[in-house]
Write a protein that holds these residues in place. Structure first.
Motif, PDB file in Angstrom:
ATOM      1  N   GLN A 302      16.012  -9.405  -8.515  1.00 44.69           N
ATOM      2  CA  GLN A 302      14.983 -10.146  -8.157  1.00 44.69           C
ATOM      3  C   GLN A 302      13.652  -9.339  -7.873  1.00 44.69           C
ATOM      4  O   GLN A 302      13.781  -8.052  -7.244  1.00 44.69           O
ATOM      5  CB  GLN A 302      15.784 -10.456  -6.627  1.00 44.69           C
ATOM      6  CG  GLN A 302      15.023 -11.190  -5.493  1.00 44.69           C
ATOM      7  CD  GLN A 302      15.656 -11.436  -4.463  1.00 44.69           C
ATOM      8  OE1 GLN A 302      16.946 -11.532  -4.533  1.00 44.69           O
ATOM      9  NE2 GLN A 302      15.022 -11.887  -3.330  1.00 44.69           N
ATOM     10  N   ARG A 303      12.356  -9.782  -7.732  1.00 45.15           N
ATOM     11  CA  ARG A 303      11.374  -9.337  -7.813  1.00 45.15           C
ATOM     12  C   ARG A 303      10.650  -9.411  -6.193  1.00 45.15           C
ATOM     13  O   ARG A 303      11.414 -10.656  -5.638  1.00 45.15           O
ATOM     14  CB  ARG A 303      10.330  -9.582  -8.605  1.00 45.15           C
ATOM     15  CG  ARG A 303      10.517  -9.249 -10.090  1.00 45.15           C
ATOM     16  CD  ARG A 303       9.696  -9.859 -10.980  1.00 45.15           C
ATOM     17  NE  ARG A 303      10.106 -10.041 -12.411  1.00 45.15           N
ATOM     18  CZ  ARG A 303       9.992  -8.766 -13.366  1.00 45.15           C
ATOM     19  NH1 ARG A 303       9.156  -8.084 -12.724  1.00 45.15           N
ATOM     20  NH2 ARG A 303      10.274  -9.154 -14.344  1.00 45.15           N
ATOM     21  N   CYS A 304      10.026  -8.740  -5.651  1.00 45.58           N
ATOM     22  CA  CYS A 304       9.455  -9.215  -4.355  1.00 45.58           C
ATOM     23  C   CYS A 304       7.959  -8.239  -4.214  1.00 45.58           C
ATOM     24  O   CYS A 304       7.837  -7.315  -4.868  1.00 45.58           O
ATOM     25  CB  CYS A 304      10.271  -8.685  -3.149  1.00 45.58           C
ATOM     26  SG  CYS A 304      10.603  -6.833  -2.887  1.00 45.58           S
ATOM     27  N   PRO A 305       7.246  -8.957  -3.616  1.00 48.74           N
ATOM     28  CA  PRO A 305       5.646  -8.341  -3.289  1.00 48.74           C
ATOM     29  C   PRO A 305       6.347  -7.006  -2.309  1.00 48.74           C
ATOM     30  O   PRO A 305       7.007  -6.957  -1.498  1.00 48.74           O
ATOM     31  CB  PRO A 305       4.995  -9.363  -2.539  1.00 48.74           C
ATOM     32  CG  PRO A 305       5.848 -10.647  -2.473  1.00 48.74           C
ATOM     33  CD  PRO A 305       7.247 -10.242  -2.726  1.00 48.74           C
ATOM     34  N   LEU A 306       5.188  -5.979  -2.423  1.00 44.82           N
ATOM     35  CA  LEU A 306       5.627  -4.568  -1.761  1.00 44.82           C
ATOM     36  C   LEU A 306       4.261  -4.357  -1.272  1.00 44.82           C
ATOM     37  O   LEU A 306       3.343  -4.032  -1.833  1.00 44.82           O
ATOM     38  CB  LEU A 306       6.310  -3.831  -2.667  1.00 44.82           C
ATOM     39  CG  LEU A 306       6.706  -2.431  -2.002  1.00 44.82           C
ATOM     40  CD1 LEU A 306       7.674  -2.702  -0.981  1.00 44.82           C
ATOM     41  CD2 LEU A 306       7.291  -1.494  -3.047  1.00 44.82           C
ATOM     42  N   TYR A 307       4.368  -4.025   0.126  1.00 42.34           N
ATOM     43  CA  TYR A 307       3.463  -3.068   0.693  1.00 42.34           C
ATOM     44  C   TYR A 307       4.299  -2.061   1.610  1.00 42.34           C
ATOM     45  O   TYR A 307       4.720  -2.275   2.492  1.00 42.34           O
ATOM     46  CB  TYR A 307       2.598  -4.090   1.990  1.00 42.34           C
ATOM     47  CG  TYR A 307       2.039  -5.432   1.238  1.00 42.34           C
ATOM     48  CD1 TYR A 307       0.693  -5.278   1.116  1.00 42.34           C
ATOM     49  CD2 TYR A 307       2.853  -6.501   0.782  1.00 42.34           C
ATOM     50  CE1 TYR A 307       0.050  -6.537   0.580  1.00 42.34           C
ATOM     51  CE2 TYR A 307       2.210  -7.582   0.344  1.00 42.34           C
ATOM     52  CZ  TYR A 307       0.847  -7.743   0.052  1.00 42.34           C
ATOM     53  OH  TYR A 307       0.528  -8.765  -0.367  1.00 42.34           O
ATOM     54  N   ILE A 308       3.774  -0.956   1.186  1.00 44.03           N
ATOM     55  CA  ILE A 308       4.358   0.249   1.639  1.00 44.03           C
ATOM     56  C   ILE A 308       3.702   1.510   1.737  1.00 44.03           C
ATOM     57  O   ILE A 308       2.804   1.637   1.200  1.00 44.03           O
ATOM     58  CB  ILE A 308       5.685   0.434   0.821  1.00 44.03           C
ATOM     59  CG1 ILE A 308       6.696   1.355   1.232  1.00 44.03           C
ATOM     60  CG2 ILE A 308       5.111   1.063  -0.487  1.00 44.03           C
ATOM     61  CD1 ILE A 308       8.132   1.310   0.369  1.00 44.03           C
ATOM     62  N   MET A 313      -1.820   1.186   8.134  1.00 40.94           N
ATOM     63  CA  MET A 313      -2.350   0.502   6.802  1.00 40.94           C
ATOM     64  C   MET A 313      -1.635  -0.608   6.445  1.00 40.94           C
ATOM     65  O   MET A 313      -2.193  -1.745   5.925  1.00 40.94           O
ATOM     66  CB  MET A 313      -2.515   1.478   5.692  1.00 40.94           C
ATOM     67  CG  MET A 313      -3.337   2.700   6.214  1.00 40.94           C
ATOM     68  SD  MET A 313      -3.414   4.044   4.857  1.00 40.94           S
ATOM     69  CE  MET A 313      -4.441   3.491   3.806  1.00 40.94           C
ATOM     70  N   VAL A 314      -0.319  -0.480   6.368  1.00 47.74           N
ATOM     71  CA  VAL A 314       0.596  -1.645   6.154  1.00 47.74           C
ATOM     72  C   VAL A 314       0.265  -2.953   7.136  1.00 47.74           C
ATOM     73  O   VAL A 314       0.109  -4.154   6.705  1.00 47.74           O
ATOM     74  CB  VAL A 314       2.106  -1.336   5.939  1.00 47.74           C
ATOM     75  CG1 VAL A 314       2.948  -2.623   5.760  1.00 47.74           C
ATOM     76  CG2 VAL A 314       2.199  -0.424   4.952  1.00 47.74           C
ATOM     77  N   ALA A 315       0.121  -2.583   8.514  1.00 48.12           N
ATOM     78  CA  ALA A 315      -0.202  -3.749   9.322  1.00 48.12           C
ATOM     79  C   ALA A 315      -1.581  -4.458   8.818  1.00 48.12           C
ATOM     80  O   ALA A 315      -1.732  -5.541   8.771  1.00 48.12           O
ATOM     81  CB  ALA A 315      -0.330  -3.140  10.568  1.00 48.12           C
ATOM     82  N   ALA A 316      -2.557  -3.273   8.634  1.00 45.80           N
ATOM     83  CA  ALA A 316      -4.053  -4.037   8.303  1.00 45.80           C
ATOM     84  C   ALA A 316      -3.859  -4.814   7.008  1.00 45.80           C
ATOM     85  O   ALA A 316      -4.390  -5.804   7.079  1.00 45.80           O
ATOM     86  CB  ALA A 316      -5.146  -2.942   8.317  1.00 45.80           C
ATOM     87  N   ALA A 317      -3.107  -4.463   5.931  1.00 41.43           N
ATOM     88  CA  ALA A 317      -3.232  -5.206   4.619  1.00 41.43           C
ATOM     89  C   ALA A 317      -2.589  -6.538   4.905  1.00 41.43           C
ATOM     90  O   ALA A 317      -2.870  -7.317   3.821  1.00 41.43           O
ATOM     91  CB  ALA A 317      -2.585  -4.156   3.747  1.00 41.43           C
ATOM     92  N   THR A 318      -1.516  -6.625   5.922  1.00 37.84           N
ATOM     93  CA  THR A 318      -0.826  -7.845   5.786  1.00 37.84           C
ATOM     94  C   THR A 318      -1.130  -8.861   7.127  1.00 37.84           C
ATOM     95  O   THR A 318      -0.336  -9.638   7.234  1.00 37.84           O
ATOM     96  CB  THR A 318       0.727  -7.574   5.842  1.00 37.84           C
ATOM     97  OG1 THR A 318       0.877  -6.681   6.860  1.00 37.84           O
ATOM     98  CG2 THR A 318       1.043  -6.641   4.553  1.00 37.84           C
ATOM     99  N   LYS A 319      -2.313  -8.252   7.667  1.00 38.74           N
ATOM    100  CA  LYS A 319      -2.394  -9.129   9.130  1.00 38.74           C
ATOM    101  C   LYS A 319      -2.804 -10.674   8.667  1.00 38.74           C
ATOM    102  O   LYS A 319      -2.497 -11.276   9.610  1.00 38.74           O
ATOM    103  CB  LYS A 319      -3.665  -8.261   9.779  1.00 38.74           C
ATOM    104  CG  LYS A 319      -4.900  -8.418   9.743  1.00 38.74           C
ATOM    105  CD  LYS A 319      -5.810  -7.849  10.715  1.00 38.74           C
ATOM    106  CE  LYS A 319      -7.223  -7.973  10.202  1.00 38.74           C
ATOM    107  NZ  LYS A 319      -7.983  -7.227   9.206  1.00 38.74           N
ATOM    108  N   SER A 320      -3.343 -10.867   7.788  1.00 40.16           N
ATOM    109  CA  SER A 320      -3.760 -12.274   7.560  1.00 40.16           C
ATOM    110  C   SER A 320      -2.929 -13.103   7.025  1.00 40.16           C
ATOM    111  O   SER A 320      -1.835 -12.652   6.071  1.00 40.16           O
ATOM    112  CB  SER A 320      -5.209 -12.382   6.902  1.00 40.16           C
ATOM    113  OG  SER A 320      -5.054 -11.721   5.632  1.00 40.16           O
TER     114      SER A 320
END
Ligand code: AHM
Ligand code: MG
Length: 320
Positions: A302-308, A313-320
């Motif tokens: 299985q694949r998954c998007p990744l923000y790590i 920075m992870v919070a800012a990149a994924t806030k919207s």
């Protein structure tokens, strides 16, 4: 002169952290240590050997061309685990199905034996990623159920980066420690005790060639990084990009797109082990909305998007 601690001394010293430990996990880490040294040696001479360098001519389950060193590393890690006895089955990026050992071992392992393999023949850092789970099925053979546990059930995870030096970094849920291979004596020595990652960093790592396919939210985060004059760093070897960002502070992103909503990276042997390590070091890993370690896998590959990476920075990149 400060005291030198080898990986084997460290493994023995920490064995007591596991109530009821039988030494199986320690032996398994010892097997990885040896395999890492051998792959490191082979990777170092890859440029010299025509038969190691270049494509093996096979395609793996994802339809990607396998490089010879991928096959070599895969066979080697599997062989080491098979002889060692603590692991009853392995799921590898390079094998379509579970590899069974039929030995009653109490662990299962997932691994990407050679990550970033498109970088081998251009002399750029590559890595190995591994993850260890307790076996949960009770029948004669391990089952898919053993591999489809959420990442929060990992009992250990780690990677080896074959870079300007070779390092083995791992966690058993009691912090993250890094060991550098002193090739003159063939020994991994503790070089990075209790690794922590800064909550904020100045590095963003993403394949910006895909910028036009990213969501508005991801594009606007990348634009912000540029406005803030952050540094763009992208090797294209997840282990190496992750390792640098862990030490310096930063974010690595492989977002989904309309065409590939789950991105490229694999949950079981790329996202989950690195998510355990980053959390142990004080960072975060999400798929954009959910914590990686909480995802319940449904498939081996299985694949998954990744923000790590760094928490803020992870919070800012994924806030919207
Ligand atoms: P691999 O496991 O086949 O080597 O692919 C995973 C690699 C990661 O190491 C790296 O971060 C990513 O793929 C790079 O992908 P892209 O070339 O699309 O940016
Ligand atoms: Mg990979």
């Amino acid at each position: 002169m400060s005291e030198i601690k080898t990986l084997s001394e460290f493994i023995v010293e920490r064995q007591g952290e596991f109530p009821g430990a039988t030494g199986d996990l320690s032996q398994l880490l010892t097997a990885f240590r040896l395999a890492a040294k051998i792959v490191s040696r082979e990777a170092n001479k890859a440029g010299l050997l025509a038969d190691i360098l270049g494509a093996a001519g096979n395609e793996n389950v994802q339809g990607e061309q396998q490089q010879k060193l991928d096959v070599y590393a895969n066979d080697l890690f599997i062989r080491m685990m098979r002889t060692q006895g603590a692991v009853c089955a392995v799921a590898s990026e390079e094998n379509d199905d579970i590899v069974h050992f039929d030995n009653g071992g109490k662990y299962v392992v997932t691994m990407d034996p050679l990550d970033g393999s498109s970088n081998i023949d251009v002399n750029v850092s590559i890595g190995t990623i591994f993850s260890i789970y307790p076996r949960v099925s009770t029948g004669p053979k391990a089952t898919l159920e053993d591999f489809l546990q959420p990442g929060s059930k990992q009992i250990a995870a780690g990677y080896i980066v074959y870079g300007s030096s070779t390092m083995l970094v791992y966690s058993t849920g009691h912090g993250v420690n890094g060991f550098t291979l002193d090739s003159s004596i063939g020994t991994f020595c503790l070089s990075h005790p209790q690794m922590t990652t800064p909550a904020e960093g100045t590095i963003y790592s993403v394949n910006e060639g895909n910028y036009l396919d990213f969501s508005d939210g991801v594009r606007s985060y990348i634009d912000d990084c540029k406005k803030k004059r952050m540094s763009a760093r992208y090797i294209g070897s997840l282990v190496a990009d992750f390792h640098r960002n862990l030490l310096k502070g930063g974010i690595y992103m492989y977002p989904g797109t309309a065409k590939a909503p789950n991105g490229k990276l694999r949950l079981l042997y790329e996202a989950n082990p690195l998510a355990m390590l980053v959390e142990q070091a004080g960072g975060t890993a999400t798929d954009g909305t959910r914590r990686i370690l909480d995802l319940k896998p449904t498939e081996l590959h299985q694949r998954c998007p990744l923000y790590i990476g760094s928490k803020n920075m992870v919070a800012a990149a994924t806030k919207s």
